[in-house]
Design a protein around this motif. Structure first.
Motif, PDB file in Angstrom:
ATOM      1  N   ASP A  33       0.820  -1.219   0.000  1.00 19.45           N
ATOM      2  CA  ASP A  33       0.000   0.000   0.000  1.00 19.45           C
ATOM      3  C   ASP A  33       0.848   1.261   0.000  1.00 19.45           C
ATOM      4  O   ASP A  33       0.484   2.275  -0.610  1.00 19.45           O
ATOM      5  N   MET A  34       2.028   1.206   0.643  1.00 16.57           N
ATOM      6  CA  MET A  34       2.910   2.369   0.654  1.00 16.57           C
ATOM      7  C   MET A  34       3.507   2.617  -0.727  1.00 16.57           C
ATOM      8  O   MET A  34       3.591   3.766  -1.182  1.00 16.57           O
ATOM      9  N   LEU A  35       3.907   1.544  -1.398  1.00 15.50           N
ATOM     10  CA  LEU A  35       4.420   1.692  -2.760  1.00 15.50           C
ATOM     11  C   LEU A  35       3.339   2.235  -3.686  1.00 15.50           C
ATOM     12  O   LEU A  35       3.598   3.131  -4.500  1.00 15.50           O
ATOM     13  N   MET A  36       2.115   1.732  -3.530  1.00 10.93           N
ATOM     14  CA  MET A  36       1.035   2.195  -4.385  1.00 10.93           C
ATOM     15  C   MET A  36       0.735   3.671  -4.121  1.00 10.93           C
ATOM     16  O   MET A  36       0.501   4.443  -5.047  1.00 10.93           O
ATOM     17  N   GLY A  37       0.758   4.083  -2.849  1.00 13.56           N
ATOM     18  CA  GLY A  37       0.504   5.485  -2.525  1.00 13.56           C
ATOM     19  C   GLY A  37       1.544   6.415  -3.107  1.00 13.56           C
ATOM     20  O   GLY A  37       1.218   7.485  -3.642  1.00 13.56           O
ATOM     21  N   ALA A  38       2.819   6.029  -3.020  1.00 14.78           N
ATOM     22  CA  ALA A  38       3.890   6.872  -3.557  1.00 14.78           C
ATOM     23  C   ALA A  38       3.823   6.957  -5.078  1.00 14.78           C
ATOM     24  O   ALA A  38       4.009   8.026  -5.662  1.00 14.78           O
ATOM     25  N   LEU A  39       3.554   5.830  -5.734  1.00 13.11           N
ATOM     26  CA  LEU A  39       3.442   5.828  -7.187  1.00 13.11           C
ATOM     27  C   LEU A  39       2.232   6.642  -7.636  1.00 13.11           C
ATOM     28  O   LEU A  39       2.282   7.365  -8.631  1.00 13.11           O
ATOM     29  N   TYR A  40       1.138   6.542  -6.880  1.00 13.40           N
ATOM     30  CA  TYR A  40      -0.086   7.293  -7.191  1.00 13.40           C
ATOM     31  C   TYR A  40       0.183   8.794  -7.180  1.00 13.40           C
ATOM     32  O   TYR A  40      -0.310   9.536  -8.036  1.00 13.40           O
ATOM     33  N   GLU A  41       1.004   9.268  -6.242  1.00 15.19           N
ATOM     34  CA  GLU A  41       1.302  10.692  -6.151  1.00 15.19           C
ATOM     35  C   GLU A  41       2.115  11.199  -7.334  1.00 15.19           C
ATOM     36  O   GLU A  41       2.142  12.402  -7.601  1.00 15.19           O
ATOM     37  N   LEU A  42       2.769  10.307  -8.056  1.00 12.52           N
ATOM     38  CA  LEU A  42       3.565  10.714  -9.211  1.00 12.52           C
ATOM     39  C   LEU A  42       2.713  10.915 -10.464  1.00 12.52           C
ATOM     40  O   LEU A  42       3.190  11.465 -11.456  1.00 12.52           O
ATOM     41  N   LEU A  43       1.458  10.479 -10.424  1.00 15.19           N
ATOM     42  CA  LEU A  43       0.566  10.660 -11.560  1.00 15.19           C
ATOM     43  C   LEU A  43       0.040  12.087 -11.623  1.00 15.19           C
ATOM     44  O   LEU A  43       0.011  12.805 -10.618  1.00 15.19           O
ATOM     45  N   GLU A  44      -0.416  12.482 -12.795  1.00 15.26           N
ATOM     46  CA  GLU A  44      -1.134  13.744 -12.943  1.00 15.26           C
ATOM     47  C   GLU A  44      -2.532  13.575 -12.351  1.00 15.26           C
ATOM     48  O   GLU A  44      -3.060  12.457 -12.284  1.00 15.26           O
ATOM     49  N   PRO A  45      -3.174  14.677 -11.895  1.00 16.58           N
ATOM     50  CA  PRO A  45      -4.501  14.577 -11.261  1.00 16.58           C
ATOM     51  C   PRO A  45      -5.526  13.804 -12.088  1.00 16.58           C
ATOM     52  O   PRO A  45      -6.277  12.981 -11.539  1.00 16.58           O
ATOM     53  N   ALA A  46      -5.575  14.047 -13.394  1.00 17.08           N
ATOM     54  CA  ALA A  46      -6.538  13.336 -14.237  1.00 17.08           C
ATOM     55  C   ALA A  46      -6.246  11.839 -14.260  1.00 17.08           C
ATOM     56  O   ALA A  46      -7.161  11.005 -14.252  1.00 17.08           O
ATOM     57  N   GLN A  47      -4.968  11.496 -14.281  1.00 16.64           N
ATOM     58  CA  GLN A  47      -4.586  10.086 -14.261  1.00 16.64           C
ATOM     59  C   GLN A  47      -4.967   9.444 -12.937  1.00 16.64           C
ATOM     60  O   GLN A  47      -5.354   8.275 -12.889  1.00 16.64           O
ATOM     61  N   GLN A  48      -4.828  10.193 -11.840  1.00 13.07           N
ATOM     62  CA  GLN A  48      -5.192   9.666 -10.527  1.00 13.07           C
ATOM     63  C   GLN A  48      -6.664   9.275 -10.485  1.00 13.07           C
ATOM     64  O   GLN A  48      -7.032   8.205  -9.980  1.00 13.07           O
ATOM     65  N   GLU A  49      -7.531  10.147 -11.015  1.00 16.34           N
ATOM     66  CA  GLU A  49      -8.960   9.855 -11.029  1.00 16.34           C
ATOM     67  C   GLU A  49      -9.257   8.614 -11.863  1.00 16.34           C
ATOM     68  O   GLU A  49     -10.048   7.745 -11.460  1.00 16.34           O
ATOM     69  N   ASP A  50      -8.647   8.530 -13.021  1.00 18.16           N
ATOM     70  CA  ASP A  50      -8.873   7.379 -13.894  1.00 18.16           C
ATOM     71  C   ASP A  50      -8.359   6.085 -13.263  1.00 18.16           C
ATOM     72  O   ASP A  50      -8.960   5.022 -13.407  1.00 18.16           O
ATOM     73  N   PHE A  51      -7.225   6.190 -12.586  1.00 17.73           N
ATOM     74  CA  PHE A  51      -6.661   5.012 -11.920  1.00 17.73           C
ATOM     75  C   PHE A  51      -7.611   4.487 -10.852  1.00 17.73           C
ATOM     76  O   PHE A  51      -7.888   3.275 -10.782  1.00 17.73           O
ATOM     77  N   LEU A  52      -8.117   5.366  -9.993  1.00 22.15           N
ATOM     78  CA  LEU A  52      -9.046   4.935  -8.941  1.00 22.15           C
ATOM     79  C   LEU A  52     -10.319   4.346  -9.542  1.00 22.15           C
ATOM     80  O   LEU A  52     -10.844   3.340  -9.049  1.00 22.15           O
ATOM     81  N   ASP A  53     -10.806   4.951 -10.600  1.00 23.47           N
ATOM     82  CA  ASP A  53     -12.016   4.445 -11.244  1.00 23.47           C
ATOM     83  C   ASP A  53     -11.768   3.040 -11.802  1.00 23.47           C
ATOM     84  O   ASP A  53     -12.611   2.145 -11.663  1.00 23.47           O
ATOM     85  N   THR A  54     -10.614   2.853 -12.423  1.00 26.36           N
ATOM     86  CA  THR A  54     -10.271   1.534 -12.970  1.00 26.36           C
ATOM     87  C   THR A  54     -10.150   0.498 -11.858  1.00 26.36           C
ATOM     88  O   THR A  54     -10.690  -0.608 -11.963  1.00 26.36           O
ATOM     89  N   MET A  55      -9.434   0.844 -10.796  1.00 28.01           N
ATOM     90  CA  MET A  55      -9.238  -0.095  -9.697  1.00 28.01           C
ATOM     91  C   MET A  55     -10.552  -0.466  -9.028  1.00 28.01           C
ATOM     92  O   MET A  55     -10.752  -1.606  -8.599  1.00 28.01           O
ATOM     93  N   ASN A  56     -11.463   0.482  -8.926  1.00 29.70           N
ATOM     94  CA  ASN A  56     -12.731   0.218  -8.245  1.00 29.70           C
ATOM     95  C   ASN A  56     -13.716  -0.585  -9.089  1.00 29.70           C
ATOM     96  O   ASN A  56     -14.809  -0.920  -8.619  1.00 29.70           O
TER      97      ASN A  56
END
Length: 425
Positions: free
Chosen positions: A15-38
């Protein structure tokens, strides 16, 4: 060269690795990533990213919520692979996720002295662990680094409870996975590196070393659950390492970061997360000392001793020393873990009373050897390649021996060997 450097000074967890990698994404990518994962597993599980503070540092805490309790907490290795295969993600991401679980399964089977097919995962077989592994694989596919480096891993100390009872830190499976990886303990009482975190590091990290020179463009912070005197976070630095010119795209194909999460669209021609054939930095030590009171014979003997002990290279440089005396700078190159061996040899076989130690970074070409047939017999060719570079040369000993045996010049054999190699290519 796009580089990710993972700071494992507080260990690593999925979860820590995922959180750090998530912060490296652009905001739009972050939203799309969460939507995909969910939408990956079912409507009974969700992934959220929330801001979290540890010792005054803010980062992202990734939380997986499971709304339906899974009565069967023992998931087999084939079941995990089948579950990953059923996901709507690219085959590339699936293969990475399955390879990570294979690392964990091999470690568990080794610890428990059983076949991997008989292994039943406990903590790492739960849905949240699967989400951590798959999420990290998707994030790295999006970020598309050309190389991934990491620091030595802080594993923690003390004991940790698990399904089998109370185990020492690092847990046996974690220790098994981290074989060949530099790790260390410390004063923090607790498990800092989990089996999932260890397997993700082992699979993706090309080299473990102190942070090399790089131009940092962004830093991601992934926060852990527990509180310690030291901020419980994992940092990932994203930046460039252009220590040497990067070859052209033709020579060095790489993944361009995508603007959206399109993990279900697969392409057989899509390259892997980091470029094949582009080598990581290698860190070595340079040991040196000044000599002005040794005979040439004694210096020559000391050099032979260092080479016989496995030094990477040994050489001398003329220097002008104090009291207008001529001297030599003796330099020995060795691997990091061999410092004490070569420092002792230098102190023992030279007249110096002190040694200077400098860490050095280097890039090296891969070396291979081929035999070519010439009118003067078989000659060995040393081939060096990497970074889009390819060069070769005949081996001196073979050329010299053939020239003597056939009564021809060295250059004639040399040219014949080079021509034979070119024709074979």
């Amino acid at each position: 060269m796009k580089t990710l450097f993972i700071d494992c000074s507080m260990g690593a967890a999925g979860d820590m690795l995922m959180g750090a990698l998530y912060e490296l994404l652009e905001p739009a990518q972050q939203e799309d990533f969460l939507d995909t994962m969910n939408h990956l597993l079912s409507q009974n599980i969700s992934l959220t990213a929330s801001s979290c503070e540890k010792c005054g540092i803010y980062g992202t805490k990734m939380d997986v919520s499971i709304y339906v309790k899974n009565e069967d907490s023992h998931t087999s290795y084939p079941e995990i692979l089948a579950q990953i295969d059923s996901l709507s993600i690219s085959s590339r991401v699936k293969e990475h996720a399955k390879a990570i679980y294979t690392l964990i399964g091999d470690a568990e089977s080794s610890v428990h002295h059983t076949d991997i097919q008989q292994i039943h995962f406990h903590e790492v077989g739960t849905l949240d662990a699967v989400m951590d592994v798959v999420g990290c694989c998707i994030l790295l596919d999006l970020l598309a680094p050309e190389q991934i480096l990491a620091s030595p891993v802080h594993v923690g100390s003390g004991t940790v409870p698990c399904a089998h009872g109370i185990l020492p830190v690092p847990a046996p499976a974690t220790a098994e996975i981290l074989q060949g990886v530099p790790i260390y303990s410390g004063t923090i009482d607790g498990e800092l590196c989990t089996p999932t975190g260890a397997a993700l590091l082992k699979h993706f990290v090309g080299q473990f070393l102190p942070m090399p020179p790089m131009t940092v463009q962004k830093t991601g912070y992934g926060m852990g659950t527990k509180d310690f005197p030291t901020a419980n976070c994992l940092r990932i630095f994203s930046g460039d390492m252009d220590i040497m010119p990067v070859p052209t795209k033709r020579q060095l194909p790489h993944i361009q970061p995508t603007s959206t999460v399109s993990v279900s669209n697969d392409s057989e021609t899509h390259p892997d997360f980091y470029t094949e054939g582009f080598h990581n930095l290698d860190q070595i030590l340079e040991l040196s000392c000044n000599l002005d009171d040794m005979t040439p014979e004694a210096v020559s003997y000391a050099i032979d001793v260092l080479f016989d002990a496995g030094a990477l290279d040994v050489f001398t440089t003329p220097v002008h020393m104090k009291k207008n005396r001529s001297g030599l700078l003796l330099t020995c190159l060795c691997n990091m873990e061999q410092e004490s061996i070569f420092s002792r040899l230098l102190l023992e076989h030279t007249t110096t009373r002190g040694i200077r130690i400098h860490p050095c970074y280097r890039r090296i070409l891969d070396a291979s050897y081929e035999k070519v047939s010439t009118p003067f017999g078989n000659i060995t060719i040393k081939v060096n390649s990497g970074y889009g570079i390819h060069k070769f040369k005949p081996e001196y000993d073979d050329v010299a021996k053939a020239a003597k045996e056939h009564g021809v010049t060295f250059q004639e054999v040399w040219n014949s060997a080079k021509d034979a190699y070119r024709k074979n290519k």
